[in-house]
Design a protein around this motif. Structure first.
Motif, PDB file in Angstrom:
ATOM      1  N   ALA A  75      62.095  17.082  62.011  1.00  0.00           N
ATOM      2  CA  ALA A  75      62.171  18.328  61.252  1.00  0.00           C
ATOM      3  C   ALA A  75      62.535  18.051  59.807  1.00  0.00           C
ATOM      4  O   ALA A  75      62.094  18.746  58.896  1.00  0.00           O
ATOM      5  N   GLN A  76      63.370  17.016  59.573  1.00  0.00           N
ATOM      6  CA  GLN A  76      63.772  16.715  58.208  1.00  0.00           C
ATOM      7  C   GLN A  76      62.669  15.992  57.440  1.00  0.00           C
ATOM      8  O   GLN A  76      62.577  16.108  56.230  1.00  0.00           O
ATOM      9  N   ASP A  77      61.835  15.205  58.138  1.00  0.00           N
ATOM     10  CA  ASP A  77      60.828  14.401  57.458  1.00  0.00           C
ATOM     11  C   ASP A  77      59.615  15.213  57.021  1.00  0.00           C
ATOM     12  O   ASP A  77      58.981  14.899  56.018  1.00  0.00           O
ATOM     13  N   TYR A  78      59.234  16.248  57.793  1.00  0.00           N
ATOM     14  CA  TYR A  78      57.989  16.955  57.524  1.00  0.00           C
ATOM     15  C   TYR A  78      58.211  18.457  57.429  1.00  0.00           C
ATOM     16  O   TYR A  78      58.976  19.035  58.203  1.00  0.00           O
ATOM     17  N   GLN A  79      57.524  19.063  56.474  1.00  0.00           N
ATOM     18  CA  GLN A  79      57.515  20.514  56.346  1.00  0.00           C
ATOM     19  C   GLN A  79      56.325  21.062  57.134  1.00  0.00           C
ATOM     20  O   GLN A  79      55.190  20.657  56.902  1.00  0.00           O
ATOM     21  N   PRO A  80      56.540  21.973  58.077  1.00  0.00           N
ATOM     22  CA  PRO A  80      55.432  22.428  58.913  1.00  0.00           C
ATOM     23  C   PRO A  80      54.458  23.351  58.191  1.00  0.00           C
ATOM     24  O   PRO A  80      53.278  23.394  58.534  1.00  0.00           O
ATOM     25  N   PHE A  81      54.918  24.094  57.188  1.00  0.00           N
ATOM     26  CA  PHE A  81      54.045  25.071  56.525  1.00  0.00           C
ATOM     27  C   PHE A  81      53.500  24.524  55.220  1.00  0.00           C
ATOM     28  O   PHE A  81      54.210  23.879  54.458  1.00  0.00           O
ATOM     29  N   ARG A  82      52.201  24.789  54.979  1.00  0.00           N
ATOM     30  CA  ARG A  82      51.563  24.381  53.730  1.00  0.00           C
ATOM     31  C   ARG A  82      50.423  25.327  53.409  1.00  0.00           C
ATOM     32  O   ARG A  82      49.933  26.059  54.281  1.00  0.00           O
ATOM     33  N   VAL A  83      49.978  25.302  52.156  1.00  0.00           N
ATOM     34  CA  VAL A  83      48.853  26.124  51.711  1.00  0.00           C
ATOM     35  C   VAL A  83      47.858  25.226  50.983  1.00  0.00           C
ATOM     36  O   VAL A  83      48.201  24.596  49.981  1.00  0.00           O
ATOM     37  N   ASP A  84      46.630  25.152  51.517  1.00  0.00           N
ATOM     38  CA  ASP A  84      45.554  24.381  50.890  1.00  0.00           C
ATOM     39  C   ASP A  84      44.742  25.274  49.958  1.00  0.00           C
ATOM     40  O   ASP A  84      44.495  26.444  50.276  1.00  0.00           O
ATOM     41  N   MET A  85      44.291  24.708  48.857  1.00  0.00           N
ATOM     42  CA  MET A  85      43.414  25.442  47.932  1.00  0.00           C
ATOM     43  C   MET A  85      42.580  24.444  47.146  1.00  0.00           C
ATOM     44  O   MET A  85      42.992  23.296  46.951  1.00  0.00           O
ATOM     45  N   GLY A  86      41.391  24.885  46.712  1.00  0.00           N
ATOM     46  CA  GLY A  86      40.553  23.978  45.953  1.00  0.00           C
ATOM     47  C   GLY A  86      39.167  24.532  45.699  1.00  0.00           C
ATOM     48  O   GLY A  86      38.882  25.711  45.951  1.00  0.00           O
TER      49      GLY A  86
END
Length: 206
Positions: free
Chosen positions: A42-53
């Motif tokens: 849980a400390q190493d990775y953030q589960p939420f992200r937003v892709d754009m491009g």
């Protein structure tokens, strides 16, 4: 006087106490290890992200090539799998219909997606993914030459699928996608291939 029965009882209770004591230590050791591993992940990775491009879209037959914009929020279910919701707009150079050259045509898509990461903890993280949802072609009216009635293209919504391959490098994302989007109201093919480059906010290591 210490009888044989007393010795047996003593040995029995001693074994029970020893086993229970050791089992408790093993149980708490396993519990501590599991909680520790969960906390580290849980400390190493953030589960939420937003892709754009942005990207380049190449329809297979009837439509002209065009440009793509996309936005895709995601949530990592674990280190290998992520689920998202892709919103995309393909701006094409129009299409040829008889003697008409129809102007800019937009193809919108909204769909849930899933990606599988082959090397989830490496800097260079290849993935394969898929999605299914709606492809929307808005209606439009095109003025023709004098004496000829205007041409009207009705709005069309198709159910379609998408398959993709790509790679994440740090917070940069590169991908190639195939979109099976069906046909428009004039029976023109909407399927297209896209090559996209973008970035994501969140995700990765904290």
């Amino acid at each position: 006087m210490c009888t044989w029965d007393n010795r047996v009882h003593f040995f029995y209770y001693f074994c029970c106490y020893t086993i229970n004591y050791n089992m408790k230590k093993i149980f708490f050791a396993i519990l501590f290890f599991t909680c520790g591993m969960t906390t580290v992940q849980a400390q190493d990775y953030q589960p939420f992200r937003v892709d754009m491009g942005l990207g380049f879209g190449l329809p297979f037959e009837d439509y002209n090539p065009g440009f793509i914009m996309y936005l895709e929020p995601k949530y990592a279910l674990n280190t290998h799998f992520s689920a998202g919701l892709r919103g995309e707009m393909l701006w094409t150079g129009g299409k040829h219909l008889l003697d008409l050259i129809l102007p800019t045509t937009f193809i919108y898509s909204v769909m849930p997606t899933a990606d599988y990461y082959i090397l989830p903890k490496a800097l260079f993280r290849p993935f394969a993914g898929a999605g299914l949802g709606a492809y929307i072609i808005p209606g439009e009216t095109v003025e023709t030459t004098a004496g000829t009635p205007a041409y009207t293209q009705p709005t069309r919504t198709n159910f379609g699928v998408m398959a993709r391959l790509g790679v994440d490098v740090w917070h940069i994302r590169l991908s190639a996608e195939y979109n099976y989007a069906g046909k428009d109201a004039d029976d023109f093919t909407l399927n297209y291939i896209s090559v996209k480059a973008g970035f994501f906010i969140g995700g990765g290591k904290r």
